[in-house]
Design a protein around this motif. Structure first.
Motif, short mmCIF file in Angstrom:
data_model
loop_
_atom_site.label_atom_id
_atom_site.label_comp_id
_atom_site.label_asym_id
_atom_site.label_seq_id
_atom_site.Cartn_x
_atom_site.Cartn_y
_atom_site.Cartn_z
N LYS A 1 52.27 -36.40 49.88
CA LYS A 1 53.71 -36.53 50.06
C LYS A 1 54.37 -37.35 48.95
O LYS A 1 55.60 -37.39 48.86
N GLN A 2 53.58 -38.03 48.14
CA GLN A 2 54.14 -38.91 47.13
C GLN A 2 54.66 -38.11 45.93
O GLN A 2 54.12 -37.06 45.58
N THR A 3 55.70 -38.64 45.33
CA THR A 3 56.28 -38.01 44.14
C THR A 3 56.52 -39.07 43.08
O THR A 3 56.56 -40.27 43.36
N GLY A 4 56.69 -38.63 41.87
CA GLY A 4 57.01 -39.54 40.78
C GLY A 4 55.88 -40.51 40.49
O GLY A 4 54.69 -40.17 40.50
N ILE A 5 56.27 -41.75 40.27
CA ILE A 5 55.29 -42.76 39.88
C ILE A 5 54.33 -43.11 41.02
O ILE A 5 53.22 -43.60 40.80
N MET A 6 54.74 -42.80 42.27
CA MET A 6 53.89 -43.10 43.40
C MET A 6 52.61 -42.28 43.39
O MET A 6 51.59 -42.70 43.93
N THR A 7 52.65 -41.11 42.77
CA THR A 7 51.42 -40.31 42.67
C THR A 7 50.38 -41.01 41.82
O THR A 7 49.18 -40.70 41.91
N PHE A 8 50.82 -41.92 40.99
CA PHE A 8 49.90 -42.70 40.17
C PHE A 8 49.50 -44.02 40.85
O PHE A 8 48.35 -44.45 40.79
N LEU A 9 50.50 -44.65 41.52
CA LEU A 9 50.24 -45.97 42.11
C LEU A 9 49.37 -45.91 43.35
O LEU A 9 48.53 -46.80 43.58
N VAL A 10 49.54 -44.89 44.18
CA VAL A 10 48.77 -44.82 45.43
C VAL A 10 47.27 -44.73 45.17
O VAL A 10 46.48 -45.47 45.77
N PRO A 11 46.79 -43.80 44.30
CA PRO A 11 45.34 -43.78 44.02
C PRO A 11 44.83 -45.10 43.47
O PRO A 11 43.71 -45.52 43.80
N TRP A 12 45.64 -45.76 42.63
CA TRP A 12 45.21 -47.04 42.10
C TRP A 12 45.14 -48.10 43.20
O TRP A 12 44.25 -48.95 43.19
N GLY A 13 46.06 -48.04 44.13
CA GLY A 13 46.00 -48.98 45.26
C GLY A 13 44.75 -48.79 46.09
O GLY A 13 44.09 -49.76 46.49
#
Length: 507
Positions: free
Chosen positions: A116-128
């Motif tokens: 469901k994530q878009t934009g920069i969140m597609t990068f931050l969530v996996p890193w989290g």
């Protein structure tokens, strides 16, 4: 993807086990099975010399003179050397990344959330997710290394460390005698919470000359280098401590009059031991005692009237029955919580108590003049964390000295601040029974009592001891100006002067 995870796991496993267990470098006499038939040793080949390594069977009795103790440098290395660095850190990062990706794909909640994530969140969530998994994996690996660095108690003792079996428990203590022959008394010093026999290192060498007593400092179960028993009763300050203290004194000096000295939590153990054998007691010294003065409940006489007595009997029986069932249920719940949560609490305790900053920060609460808190002092508080099962012993102590109803909160407090003692959140070790024992020692047995307290104590207010001494007819109090919770460490000379003046009051 799965293959990558397994490859990285194999790399981590290989790195974790390639060096083998941390071995004790020993120089000196070679120990063989023939010389010590009761112990089995692994022999490690190092530099072409057969040397004694880690012991795999417990010592039954006596003091080992042939086996080399860890040097202070080796102890510091085990305490301070980084746990994860270099290649293992890189390998753990790979493993954490692979596991994070697997969890994201296999768990519906994470998969749907990530999709469901878009934009920069597609990068931050996996890193989290990666950072969380990496923290857990690193923690598990560090815990493994911590356990490998732990050794038998006698390997981290000092040259004057002694071990004696009392009952079925192997007890560590240090002992000083007068160089001028026999002395009339035997003094036993009991440390406070989180401390050990090293707490009395400035007092022990001089006590025989100042108070005329051979002096012994003991490690209570759960602390120092004393064995960590599995029987919870041995950790109880009011049940196990009297057996341990009086048992050791009977072995060391069965004919001499005793002086018991207890600091903070150790004051509770000293009072319990004194109450168990008041006839042999010459005096009692309580240092910043973790005891509160309270009004003893006294009977005001029989209830008047038959109906009142019947009502009292019925109501009392119902209340007693309710309390029995309540205690049984709460004890069962506490045991269940302990069984499920002990590994987690043990892991958190290890991560906190192994760090030097943890001890330095918390010990500052016990000192008024923080400049007197030296690196050597901090090291001696940390050293027992090198002993096998030290964490299990500390958690068992919290369990044994806390009522079942308060056990979960006390255990969590113990993980955060060693039962919160260093921040004044000490559990209620004492009880009305302990206070009653102390009053009986003073009123009935006429035992001379000295209470020493620092005026700047942040943990146990000095007014607490002022109220306490007012309830004890044979007690007097000495207050130290510009002094915190541990007078015998912060102001040892003043402490020696105080107990020397008390010598004339001993019976």
């Amino acid at each position: 993807m799965a293959s990558g995870r397994y490859v990285s796991f194999a790399v981590v496993f290989a790195l974790a086990t390639a060096r083998g267990p941390l071995r004790l470098r020993s120089s000196g006499a070679i120990i063989t099975r023939a010389s010590l038939p009761w112990g089995r040793f692994k022999l490690a080949k190092r530099d072409g010399v057969r040397r004694a390594a880690t012991m795999t069977a417990p010592i039954q009795s006596g003091v080992i003179e042939m086996e080399k103790r860890l040097s202070y440098k080796e102890m510091h290395d085990r305490l301070d050397k980084p746990l994860v660095e270099g290649i293992p850190l890189f390998a753990l990062s790979i493993l954490s990344w692979q596991l994070g990706k697997e969890l994201t794909e296999k768990l519906p909640i994470l998969r749907d959330f990530t999709a469901k994530q878009t934009g920069i969140m597609t990068f931050l969530v996996p890193w989290g997710i990666f950072l969380v998994v990496r923290m857990l994996v690193n923690g598990a690996y560090e815990d493994l290394i911590h356990r490998r660095r732990e050794v038998q108690p006698h390997l981290v003792g000092d040259a004057d460390s002694q071990f004696q079996t009392v009952g079925n428990l192997r007890v560590h203590y240090k002992r000083e005698k007068s160089g001028f022959g026999e002395v009339p008394y035997e003094a036993l010093f009991i440390h406070g919470f989180g401390a050990n026999s090293d707490s009395w290192e400035h007092i022990l060498p001089w006590a025989p000359y100042r108070i005329g007593a051979a002096s012994t400092a003991i490690d209570l179960p759960g602390f120092g280098l004393t064995e960590r028993p599995r029987n919870l009763t041995m950790y109880d300050l009011r049940k196990g401590a009297p057996h341990l203290v009086n048992g050791l004194l009977r072995q060391l000096a069965p004919e001499k009059k005793k002086i018991l000295v207890g600091h903070s939590m150790g004051a509770v153990a000293a009072v319990a031991a004194a109450a168990a054998d008041p006839a042999s007691l010459a005096g009692l010294i309580l240092v910043s005692p973790a005891l509160r003065s309270s009004k003893l409940k006294r009977e005001t006489g029989p209830a008047s009237g038959l109906m009142q007595r019947k009502a009292k009997f019925v109501l009392g029986s119902l209340v007693a029955t309710f309390r029995v069932y309540t205690r049984a249920v709460t004890a069962f719940v506490a045991d269940l919580i302990e069984l499920m949560m002990r590994p987690i609490f043990s892991f958190l305790l290890r991560r906190n108590a192994h760090a030097r900053q943890f001890w330095e920060k918390n010990l500052k609460y016990a000192w008024h003049d923080e400049s007197k808190l030296t690196n050597t002092t901090i090291f001696k508080y940390r050293r027992p964390t090198l002993v096998r099962r030290w964490d299990s012993g500390l958690l068992s102590f919290v369990r044994a000295t806390t009522s079942p109803r308060r056990f979960p909160s006390a255990l969590w407090s113990g993980v955060q601040h060693l039962s919160g003692v260093f921040k004044g959140q000490n559990p209620k070790w004492e009880s009305d029974e302990t206070f009653a024992q102390l009053v009986a020692l003073s009123e009935k047995e006429k035992i001379p009592i000295l209470i020493v307290h620092g005026e700047n104590d942040k943990l146990i207010p000095v007014n607490n001891s002022v109220d306490l001494v007012g309830s004890l007819p044979t007690a007097r109090m000495v207050q130290f100006e510009q002094c915190g919770h541990i007078p015998h460490e912060e102001s040892p000379e003043r402490f020696l002067d105080a107990i020397e003046r008390f010598k004339d009051e001993l019976r």
